[in-house]
Design a protein around this motif. Structure first.
Motif, PDB file in Angstrom:
ATOM      1  N   THR A  48       5.490 182.194 -44.021  1.00 64.17           N
ATOM      2  CA  THR A  48       5.885 180.922 -44.634  1.00 64.17           C
ATOM      3  C   THR A  48       5.784 181.042 -46.150  1.00 64.17           C
ATOM      4  N   GLY A  49       6.284 180.019 -46.830  1.00 69.23           N
ATOM      5  CA  GLY A  49       6.128 179.950 -48.286  1.00 69.23           C
ATOM      6  C   GLY A  49       7.200 180.667 -49.081  1.00 69.23           C
ATOM      7  N   LEU A  50       8.378 180.918 -48.491  1.00 72.15           N
ATOM      8  CA  LEU A  50       9.460 181.553 -49.245  1.00 72.15           C
ATOM      9  C   LEU A  50       9.985 180.584 -50.302  1.00 72.15           C
ATOM     10  N   LEU A  51       9.979 181.019 -51.560  1.00 70.22           N
ATOM     11  CA  LEU A  51      10.489 180.191 -52.656  1.00 70.22           C
ATOM     12  C   LEU A  51      11.898 180.593 -53.069  1.00 70.22           C
ATOM     13  N   GLN A  52      12.144 181.891 -53.134  1.00 70.15           N
ATOM     14  CA  GLN A  52      13.462 182.386 -53.547  1.00 70.15           C
ATOM     15  C   GLN A  52      13.794 183.665 -52.789  1.00 70.15           C
ATOM     16  N   SER A  53      15.042 183.768 -52.365  1.00 73.21           N
ATOM     17  CA  SER A  53      15.553 184.984 -51.748  1.00 73.21           C
ATOM     18  C   SER A  53      16.844 185.363 -52.461  1.00 73.21           C
ATOM     19  N   VAL A  54      16.902 186.583 -52.986  1.00 74.03           N
ATOM     20  CA  VAL A  54      18.068 187.037 -53.749  1.00 74.03           C
ATOM     21  C   VAL A  54      18.715 188.200 -53.014  1.00 74.03           C
ATOM     22  N   ALA A  55      19.957 188.026 -52.605  1.00 73.53           N
ATOM     23  CA  ALA A  55      20.718 189.096 -51.965  1.00 73.53           C
ATOM     24  C   ALA A  55      21.392 189.924 -53.055  1.00 73.53           C
ATOM     25  N   LEU A  56      21.105 191.218 -53.094  1.00 74.10           N
ATOM     26  CA  LEU A  56      21.597 192.112 -54.148  1.00 74.10           C
ATOM     27  C   LEU A  56      22.848 192.813 -53.641  1.00 74.10           C
ATOM     28  N   ILE A 223      12.067 188.834 -75.139  1.00 74.11           N
ATOM     29  CA  ILE A 223      12.061 188.086 -73.871  1.00 74.11           C
ATOM     30  C   ILE A 223      11.005 188.653 -72.930  1.00 74.11           C
ATOM     31  N   LEU A 224      10.968 189.977 -72.810  1.00 76.34           N
ATOM     32  CA  LEU A 224      10.001 190.613 -71.907  1.00 76.34           C
ATOM     33  C   LEU A 224       8.569 190.373 -72.368  1.00 76.34           C
ATOM     34  N   LYS A 225       8.357 190.441 -73.658  1.00 71.82           N
ATOM     35  CA  LYS A 225       7.011 190.224 -74.203  1.00 71.82           C
ATOM     36  C   LYS A 225       6.559 188.786 -73.992  1.00 71.82           C
ATOM     37  N   ARG A 226       7.498 187.848 -74.150  1.00 70.49           N
ATOM     38  CA  ARG A 226       7.178 186.425 -74.018  1.00 70.49           C
ATOM     39  C   ARG A 226       6.935 186.028 -72.554  1.00 70.49           C
ATOM     40  N   ASN A 227       7.425 186.856 -71.627  1.00 70.91           N
ATOM     41  CA  ASN A 227       7.358 186.497 -70.205  1.00 70.91           C
ATOM     42  C   ASN A 227       6.552 187.497 -69.381  1.00 70.91           C
ATOM     43  N   ARG A 228       5.509 188.041 -69.995  1.00 72.03           N
ATOM     44  CA  ARG A 228       4.649 188.981 -69.273  1.00 72.03           C
ATOM     45  C   ARG A 228       3.850 188.314 -68.157  1.00 72.03           C
ATOM     46  N   HIS A 229       3.814 186.991 -68.153  1.00 75.72           N
ATOM     47  CA  HIS A 229       3.104 186.252 -67.106  1.00 75.72           C
ATOM     48  C   HIS A 229       3.977 186.021 -65.877  1.00 75.72           C
ATOM     49  N   GLN A 230       5.268 186.395 -65.961  1.00 74.85           N
ATOM     50  CA  GLN A 230       6.203 186.158 -64.861  1.00 74.85           C
ATOM     51  C   GLN A 230       6.630 187.464 -64.203  1.00 74.85           C
ATOM     52  N   ARG A 231       7.174 187.343 -62.994  1.00 74.20           N
ATOM     53  CA  ARG A 231       7.878 188.462 -62.366  1.00 74.20           C
ATOM     54  C   ARG A 231       9.303 188.413 -62.883  1.00 74.20           C
ATOM     55  N   GLY A 368       2.757 184.131 -54.692  1.00 70.59           N
ATOM     56  CA  GLY A 368       2.992 185.061 -55.788  1.00 70.59           C
ATOM     57  C   GLY A 368       3.485 186.431 -55.367  1.00 70.59           C
ATOM     58  N   GLU A 369       3.521 186.703 -54.059  1.00 76.12           N
ATOM     59  CA  GLU A 369       3.966 188.015 -53.582  1.00 76.12           C
ATOM     60  C   GLU A 369       5.488 188.161 -53.683  1.00 76.12           C
ATOM     61  N   VAL A 370       5.915 189.381 -53.965  1.00 81.83           N
ATOM     62  CA  VAL A 370       7.330 189.737 -53.957  1.00 81.83           C
ATOM     63  C   VAL A 370       7.523 190.887 -52.978  1.00 81.83           C
ATOM     64  N   TRP A 371       8.476 190.712 -52.070  1.00 85.82           N
ATOM     65  CA  TRP A 371       8.802 191.743 -51.095  1.00 85.82           C
ATOM     66  C   TRP A 371      10.275 192.091 -51.221  1.00 85.82           C
TER      67      TRP A 371
END
Length: 407
Positions: A48-56, A223-231, A368-371
């Motif tokens: 459970t708990g899926l927030l976002q799913s991205v099909a590549l 951008i990368l430096k400003r968003n080091r707290h994000q995936r 917070g997990e990414v699979w």
């Protein structure tokens, strides 16, 4: 002595090629797993708990248009699972062979039919869809490619009433950011800009935010430096790591029958001389190969920046297979087999490789997990089959404090 030379050398070459071909046949179209990932089936993402799913969805430009395409059916199944939490991310080369040509061109009808299929699949879906452009969308990188790409962009924006449906806009280099969810940032780069041979836009007059390409790299690092707290999910068309054609990897057949690169049925054996073409592609490269000077320069600059951080997954298409790499704390994915497949070599820095029709899915959960998981077409399973999955580890920093102005 000459007689021995003429006998021994061809015999050794034949033995080498025969053994290499036998080795290739053993693993062609079979998944390769790094030793530490052999137990991937025992690992499972949260239920459970899926927030976002991205099909590549990379290199989908040769799909069948009669409703029988197996990858489109696989995408439909993913849509049912992801619901409104999903994003269809087309990673370029959306239309083979030359993108969307002008009306009246012999390739126009098929290209428009395929593009409309993609648009309809997004319209009929509660989630969203985003298109990137690849070298084939830019007229295979030739003169007039910008106009070809802009024609595709205009068609998508006109027929798909969704914000941010074509990125970056106007053929600009980017980077363009889109917040997919709290803690998950999508960053899109137009890598074709860096390797393109024809006209390419730069400056405010052409809708781009800067006039010097060095500002692109400065902005990317900011951008990368400003968003080091994000995936951070970085999407582009050209991969930075690959065990396939554009990474300089060739089959034994391509060394012995090099003319099959022009047409798959031209089986004229040219041993030794036939190796000149693969060696050229490996060490000097065509415009779309990692070894080409433009590609090499772009790759070096991007990796120099990406290696400073450990919260990045870089996804691309371009090579027609499925690959995953872990390098210096970041993840690199090649998901380019939505409509074509091609040889991919096992081993090296890769954790997983496979030559099959399918695509990767990037899933982000509330804990917070990414699979990531790799789905491929299956004749026996309507839902397809999952052939690889992995939990991605990130090193995140604290979210920067918001500065409130005094008074």
């Amino acid at each position: 002595m000459l007689v021995y030379f003429l006998i021994i050398v061809p015999t050794l070459l034949f033995t080498f090629f025969a053994f290499s071909y036998w080795q290739e046949r053993k693993y062609r179209r079979k998944p390769f797993y790094r030793l530490s990932d052999l137990g991937w089936k025992r690992q499972a993402p949260p239920s459970t708990g899926l927030l976002q799913s991205v099909a590549l969805l990379g290199d989908a430009g040769a799909i069948q248009t009669d409703g029988s395409d197996p990858v489109m059916k696989l995408i439909k199944q993913w849509q049912l699972e992801a619901g409104k939490k999903g994003t269809m991310l087309f990673l370029g080369d959306n239309l083979y062979p030359i993108g969307l040509p002008e009306a009246g061109h012999r390739h126009r009808l098929m290209a428009e039919t395929r593009l409309q299929m993609f648009i309809n699949s997004i319209k009929d879906y509660s989630g969203k869809g985003i298109f990137l452009s690849g070298n084939h969308d830019w007229l295979k990188g030739r003169k007039g490619g910008l106009e070809q790409m802009l024609r595709q962009q205009e068609y998508v924006l006109q027929h798909l009433d969704q914000q941010d449906s074509y990125l970056p806009l106007n053929g600009c280099p980017g980077p363009t950011c889109l917040q997919l969810d709290e803690g998950l940032l999508l960053l899109v780069i137009n890598t074709q800009w860096f390797v393109h041979r024809g006209e390419k836009p730069l400056g405010h007059a052409q809708g781009c935010p800067y006039t010097d390409i060095e500002e692109f790299f400065v902005q990317l690092n900011k951008i990368l430096k400003r968003n080091r707290h994000q995936r951070i999910l970085i999407a582009a068309h050209h991969p930075l790591y690959s065990n396939a054609l554009h990474g300089g990897k060739f089959t034994v057949k391509q060394h012995i029958f090099p003319l099959t690169a022009m047409h798959r049925r031209i089986y004229i054996p040219l041993p030794v001389f036939g190796s000149l073409y693969p060696f050229y592609r490996k060490f000097f490269g065509a415009y779309e190969d990692m070894s080409h000077r433009k590609y090499k320069r772009m790759r070096k600059r991007l990796l120099r920046i990406l290696h400073r951080y450990n919260n990045i997954t870089y996804v691309a298409g371009h090579d027609h297979n499925l690959q995953h790499f872990e390098v210096r704390g970041n993840n690199y994915i090649v998901s380019g087999s939505c409509s074509k497949t091609a040889f991919v070599k096992k081993g090296g820095k890769a954790t997983f490789t496979l030559e099959e029709l399918g695509f990767f899915v990037y899933n982000y959960y509330s804990n917070g997990e990414v699979w990531i998981e790799c789905r491929t077409v299956s004749e026996s399973e309507v839902k397809g089959q999952t052939v690889f999955r992995k939990k991605l580890n990130y090193t995140l920093t604290e979210k920067p404090a918001t500065v409130v102005a005094a008074g």
